[in-house]
Design a protein around this motif. Sequence first.
Motif, PDB file in Angstrom:
ATOM      1  N   GLY A  48      21.378  29.163  46.769  1.00 39.38           N
ATOM      2  CA  GLY A  48      21.274  29.718  45.418  1.00 39.38           C
ATOM      3  C   GLY A  48      22.573  29.787  44.641  1.00 39.38           C
ATOM      4  N   GLU A  49      23.683  29.315  45.215  1.00 42.41           N
ATOM      5  CA  GLU A  49      24.982  29.375  44.536  1.00 42.41           C
ATOM      6  C   GLU A  49      25.572  27.980  44.390  1.00 42.41           C
ATOM      7  OE1 GLU A  49      27.844  32.612  45.363  1.00 42.41           O
ATOM      8  OE2 GLU A  49      26.626  32.896  47.167  1.00 42.41           O
ATOM      9  N   TRP A  50      26.103  27.707  43.205  1.00 47.71           N
ATOM     10  CA  TRP A  50      26.786  26.436  42.973  1.00 47.71           C
ATOM     11  C   TRP A  50      28.158  26.477  43.619  1.00 47.71           C
ATOM     12  CZ3 TRP A  50      24.403  22.247  41.492  1.00 47.71           C
ATOM     13  CH2 TRP A  50      23.205  22.360  40.777  1.00 47.71           C
ATOM     14  N   LYS A  51      28.499  25.404  44.328  1.00 46.12           N
ATOM     15  CA  LYS A  51      29.803  25.265  44.978  1.00 46.12           C
ATOM     16  C   LYS A  51      30.355  23.877  44.666  1.00 46.12           C
ATOM     17  CE  LYS A  51      29.345  29.019  47.670  1.00 46.12           C
ATOM     18  NZ  LYS A  51      30.296  29.924  48.233  1.00 46.12           N
ATOM     19  N   ILE A  52      31.655  23.740  44.762  1.00 44.18           N
ATOM     20  CA  ILE A  52      32.322  22.467  44.492  1.00 44.18           C
ATOM     21  C   ILE A  52      32.274  21.595  45.750  1.00 44.18           C
ATOM     22  CG2 ILE A  52      34.498  21.369  43.831  1.00 44.18           C
ATOM     23  CD1 ILE A  52      35.167  24.154  42.474  1.00 44.18           C
ATOM     24  N   ALA A  53      31.783  20.360  45.585  1.00 41.80           N
ATOM     25  CA  ALA A  53      31.701  19.420  46.701  1.00 41.80           C
ATOM     26  C   ALA A  53      32.589  18.203  46.473  1.00 41.80           C
ATOM     27  CB  ALA A  53      30.251  18.975  46.913  1.00 41.80           C
ATOM     28  N   GLY A  54      33.131  18.084  45.289  1.00 40.73           N
ATOM     29  CA  GLY A  54      34.021  16.977  44.985  1.00 40.73           C
ATOM     30  C   GLY A  54      34.781  17.278  43.703  1.00 40.73           C
ATOM     31  N   MET A  55      36.010  16.804  43.646  1.00 40.33           N
ATOM     32  CA  MET A  55      36.866  17.086  42.487  1.00 40.33           C
ATOM     33  C   MET A  55      37.771  15.894  42.241  1.00 40.33           C
ATOM     34  SD  MET A  55      39.627  20.142  42.377  1.00 40.33           S
ATOM     35  CE  MET A  55      41.010  20.136  41.277  1.00 40.33           C
ATOM     36  N   GLN A  56      37.834  15.485  40.986  1.00 38.88           N
ATOM     37  CA  GLN A  56      38.814  14.482  40.582  1.00 38.88           C
ATOM     38  C   GLN A  56      39.497  15.004  39.339  1.00 38.88           C
ATOM     39  OE1 GLN A  56      37.593  10.388  40.006  1.00 38.88           O
ATOM     40  NE2 GLN A  56      39.280  10.073  38.601  1.00 38.88           N
ATOM     41  N   THR A  57      40.795  15.129  39.405  1.00 38.51           N
ATOM     42  CA  THR A  57      41.591  15.619  38.286  1.00 38.51           C
ATOM     43  C   THR A  57      42.565  14.529  37.864  1.00 38.51           C
ATOM     44  OG1 THR A  57      41.454  17.888  39.101  1.00 38.51           O
ATOM     45  CG2 THR A  57      43.223  17.403  37.529  1.00 38.51           C
ATOM     46  N   THR A  58      42.557  14.218  36.584  1.00 35.57           N
ATOM     47  CA  THR A  58      43.517  13.276  36.017  1.00 35.57           C
ATOM     48  C   THR A  58      44.382  14.054  35.038  1.00 35.57           C
ATOM     49  OG1 THR A  58      41.893  11.502  36.208  1.00 35.57           O
ATOM     50  CG2 THR A  58      43.829  11.083  34.820  1.00 35.57           C
ATOM     51  N   ILE A  59      45.692  14.021  35.269  1.00 37.66           N
ATOM     52  CA  ILE A  59      46.636  14.766  34.437  1.00 37.66           C
ATOM     53  C   ILE A  59      47.316  13.793  33.484  1.00 37.66           C
ATOM     54  CG2 ILE A  59      48.697  16.230  34.435  1.00 37.66           C
ATOM     55  CD1 ILE A  59      47.809  17.061  37.333  1.00 37.66           C
ATOM     56  N   TYR A  60      47.203  14.085  32.194  1.00 36.71           N
ATOM     57  CA  TYR A  60      47.780  13.224  31.157  1.00 36.71           C
ATOM     58  C   TYR A  60      49.046  13.802  30.554  1.00 36.71           C
ATOM     59  CZ  TYR A  60      43.393  10.736  31.476  1.00 36.71           C
ATOM     60  OH  TYR A  60      42.320  10.019  31.941  1.00 36.71           O
ATOM     61  N   GLY A  61      49.288  15.076  30.754  1.00 38.98           N
ATOM     62  CA  GLY A  61      50.503  15.719  30.225  1.00 38.98           C
ATOM     63  C   GLY A  61      50.373  16.086  28.766  1.00 38.98           C
ATOM     64  N   PHE A  62      51.518  16.277  28.149  1.00 41.34           N
ATOM     65  CA  PHE A  62      51.572  16.687  26.742  1.00 41.34           C
ATOM     66  C   PHE A  62      51.848  15.467  25.876  1.00 41.34           C
ATOM     67  CE2 PHE A  62      52.793  20.363  29.265  1.00 41.34           C
ATOM     68  CZ  PHE A  62      51.955  21.328  28.744  1.00 41.34           C
ATOM     69  N   GLU A  63      51.201  15.428  24.737  1.00 40.54           N
ATOM     70  CA  GLU A  63      51.457  14.317  23.793  1.00 40.54           C
ATOM     71  C   GLU A  63      52.840  14.450  23.218  1.00 40.54           C
ATOM     72  OE1 GLU A  63      48.743  13.247  20.689  1.00 40.54           O
ATOM     73  OE2 GLU A  63      47.050  13.931  21.899  1.00 40.54           O
ATOM     74  N   MET A  64      53.510  13.335  23.114  1.00 42.13           N
ATOM     75  CA  MET A  64      54.844  13.316  22.525  1.00 42.13           C
ATOM     76  C   MET A  64      54.699  12.853  21.074  1.00 42.13           C
ATOM     77  SD  MET A  64      56.527  14.322  25.075  1.00 42.13           S
ATOM     78  CE  MET A  64      58.245  13.987  24.925  1.00 42.13           C
ATOM     79  N   ASP A  65      55.230  13.610  20.162  1.00 42.99           N
ATOM     80  CA  ASP A  65      55.159  13.239  18.733  1.00 42.99           C
ATOM     81  C   ASP A  65      56.290  12.329  18.337  1.00 42.99           C
ATOM     82  OD1 ASP A  65      52.831  14.635  18.230  1.00 42.99           O
ATOM     83  OD2 ASP A  65      53.937  16.488  17.858  1.00 42.99           O
TER      84      ASP A  65
END
Length: 170
Positions: free
Chosen positions: A153-170
């Motif tokens: 009855g509870e949602w749990k994380i079974a997979g994770m993909q994180t893509t980090i793009y950082g801060f935009e440079m002006d």
Amino acid sequence: MKIRNILPFSLLTLFIFASCNEKKNSETNRAVGEQINPELEKQAILDRLNNETKDAFKRDYEAWTKNWVHDPSISKVYMNFVDSTFSESIGWKEISQFVKTFIEEHPEPEPVPKLLNKINVRLYGNGAWVTYEQQDSIRGLKRETRLMEKINGEWKIAGMQTTIYGFEMD
């Protein structure tokens, strides 16, 4: 001669019984499917994701572990375009140790990013595919994909993909 007459009748009775049982199972499955409220499921997933983020940034390892499926087939992937790093952990044991070591090496809590209020969710029975973007005050823009499983009855994380793009440079 009587045995020959009983056999077709027995087969017909068995067929009718099986057909009725199949219809009953179909109706039960349909009723269960109708009880699922996608908005409530989405909110429960959102709450789980926000709890996992808060626990990680606050460096609360024990609380963080409660957000994940503890299974050898789960995965966690980080791709960081800012510093060209990549990490992949497979299985609960490896993921858990990775996070535990990270917390031991970086015990100071970080500012919790603005919590999520918008996620894209595709429900698949007891599974869900989730995507979203998040701004991290230290790392910048992150795009995340999560595979979720509903366990007891509870949602749990079974997979994770994180893509980090950082801060935009002006």
